[in-house]
Design an enzyme around this catalytic site. Structure first.
Site: not given
Ligand code: ARG
Length: 513
Positions: A86, A134, A228
């Site tokens: 992402h 992801d 992230s």
């Protein structure tokens, strides 16, 4: 990834459901709600973490400070960096660079390195972080010095272990706006059993996700927006004392990548990480020679055609760097009130009356062995009521005419006409872009031998229609009934696919003698 990588829509939905402010909501909170508790949320500073890298906007290898670490990453080997899919969902390799440095973002140590990315590899199955997979593998343009962190054995289960999470993500989830710390923060969390993430059902998927966090009341250690893609690294065992964050010698496997969660540092909601021991995740993460996914090289897809009922919208393909395995198109429309409707799939969309007043867009989804990309393009004007209006708008806004047969006028000619025993036979050839014209109408009228004035003359010379049938390709044929001796004028009108253009052909035939 701060406000740029908003968690997937589903997470936004969860946030709304739970009435917990997400990054977007947070930004609009009054400043008085801030300054609550500093919360990597509840992390500390410490020495450089030699397997941690930052994703920064590409600037050709130059170190521009403060380094904008919009996501984290982990060095897999000198040429490859693992991060969250992402973080690079809509990125081209040329728009991302990888930075490895010690010291604060505002004043990196003299050893700071920034490396360009040669190619990005993601899973064709990746859609959104809450749907799993992801993970992205970045292949660097040149090797990076550092300490790579090995992957776990496929299927390894380290539930119960302590692990170190680190990043430049928000340190204070309650302060409005992104609160990127200058220093690399880190904290120790536990690898939790899947059931500890049970509140995330059905979005938590144990096959490709891992649940980790600290438990307890109040503010707990957790990753947050901006962390992230960063590493969750397993402690090799034994007790983890307060030195767990400074003594990096006991961390030996990267078991997770920061992926998503609800809020940050809320003991009721653990963090969700990409599970690197997952065989599915390793099918990307462990690739020795990763194939690259497509990069955008030129024009984005665009909507062309006549956007009015009876017309057809066409999605012109975007330009991509490599040969594609698949290309798919999805059509959506947005109404004046902002409501979005799915309209269809495929490169062409017939425009129906229900679309009038709505804005059309087409999304192109392409894939190579190295992953998928999507780009969308909008229409130059909202769908109008008539093809004539659409044609005017298409002409005005797009310099060259939209593609498709609609815009080419048809041709019409009467190739044969003869009368025998009072019957006239006519052959009309009518084509449009080498296809048969949509329709041909033929009328004929008497032009001699009628009274010279009055109603009788009008009746006598009124046009009659001749039924023609298509006999082949664009060839149409018809024969009149027996006609009185006179001269007759035949007019054939060919109509194009979008009923936008017509062309006519005329021939005068004589019956008798
Ligand atoms: N999705 C976030 C990012 O893009 C990471 C969120 C992690 N949240 C958490 N509570 N562990 O940076």
């Amino acid at each position: 990834m701060s406000a740029r990588a908003l968690p997937a829509l589903v997470v936004a939905a969860l946030l709304a459901l739970l009435a917990i402010p997400g990054p977007a909501a947070r930004a609009s909170q009054p400043a008085s709600a801030a300054r609550a508790t500093p919360r990597v949320v509840s992390g500390t500073t410490g020495p450089a973490i030699p397997w941690q890298v930052a994703l920064v906007p590409a600037n050709d290898g130059a170190v521009v400070t403060p380094l904008q670490a919009y996501c984290g990453g982990v060095l897999r080997d000198a040429w490859h960096v693992l991060t969250a899919a992402h973080c690079v969902a809509d990125a081209d390799a040329s728009s991302v660079a990888v930075a490895a440095f010690s010291g604060p973002r505002s004043a990196p140590g003299p050893d700071a390195q920034v490396q360009r990315v040669q190619g990005i590899t993601t899973s064709p199955a990746y859609r959104a972080s809450t749907e799993g997979m992801d993970v992205a593998l970045l292949t660097l343009a040149a090797p990076l010095a550092g300490t790579p962190m090995p992957l776990p054995a496929p299927g390894a289960d380290d539930t119960g272990s302590a692990a170190l999470v680190s990043g430049w993500g928000d340190a204070d989830a309650l302060t409005p706006g992104p609160q990127q710390p200058d220093a690399l923060l880190r904290g120790v969390v536990r690898l939790l059993p899947d059931r500890a993430c049970g509140m995330y059902a059905p979005y938590y998927r144990a096959d490709t996700m891992l649940c980790a966090g600290a438990t307890g009341p109040g503010v707990v250690t957790d990753a947050c927006q901006g962390d992230s893609g960063g590493p969750l690294v397993r402690h090799d065992g034994g007790s983890v004392g307060p030195d767990g964050v400074t003594d990096l010698g006991h961390y030996d496997r990267v078991v997770g990548l920061v992926s998503w969660g609800v809020s940050c540092g809320d003991g009721r909601f653990p963090g969700v990480y990409t599970r690197l021991a997952s065989p599915a995740v390793q099918s990307i993460a462990a690739l020795a020679d990763p194939p690259f996914r497509p990069d955008a090289t030129g024009a984005a897809p665009a909507v062309q055609g006549l956007l009015a009922p009876g017309g057809t919208a066409h999605c012109t393909p975007g330009r991509w760097s490599i040969d594609l395995l698949t290309r798919e198109y999805t059509w959506r429309s947005v109404g004046a009130g902002g409501d979005v409707r799915l309209e269809g799939i495929g490169p062409d969309l017939p425009v129906g009356a229900a679309l009038v007043g709505r804005a059309l867009s087409c999304e192109e989804r392409v894939s190579s062995a190295g992953g998928t990309r999507t780009r969308a393009g909008g229409a130059p004007y909202a769908v109008v009521a008539t093809l004539a209006q659409a044609q005017a708008l298409s002409g005005a806004r797009t310099r060259r005419p939209a593609t498709g047969a609609d815009l080419t006028p048809p041709t019409a000619s009467i190739t044969r006409g003869s009368c025998r025993t009072g019957r006239c036979a006519l052959t009309v050839v009518a084509r449009q872009s080498s296809r048969p014209a949509r329709a041909v109408r033929v009328t004929y009228a008497r032009t001699s031998g009628c009274p010279t004035r009055g109603a009788a003359r009008r009746r006598c010379s009124a046009p009659r229609s001749l039924r023609v049938a298509r006999v082949a390709g664009g060839v149409f044929r018809g024969t009149t009934r027996r006609l009185p001796r006179a001269r007759w004028r035949f007019v054939a009108v060919a109509t194009g696919a979008a009923k936008l253009h017509s062309r006519q052909a005329v021939r005068v035939l004589r019956v008798g003698r």
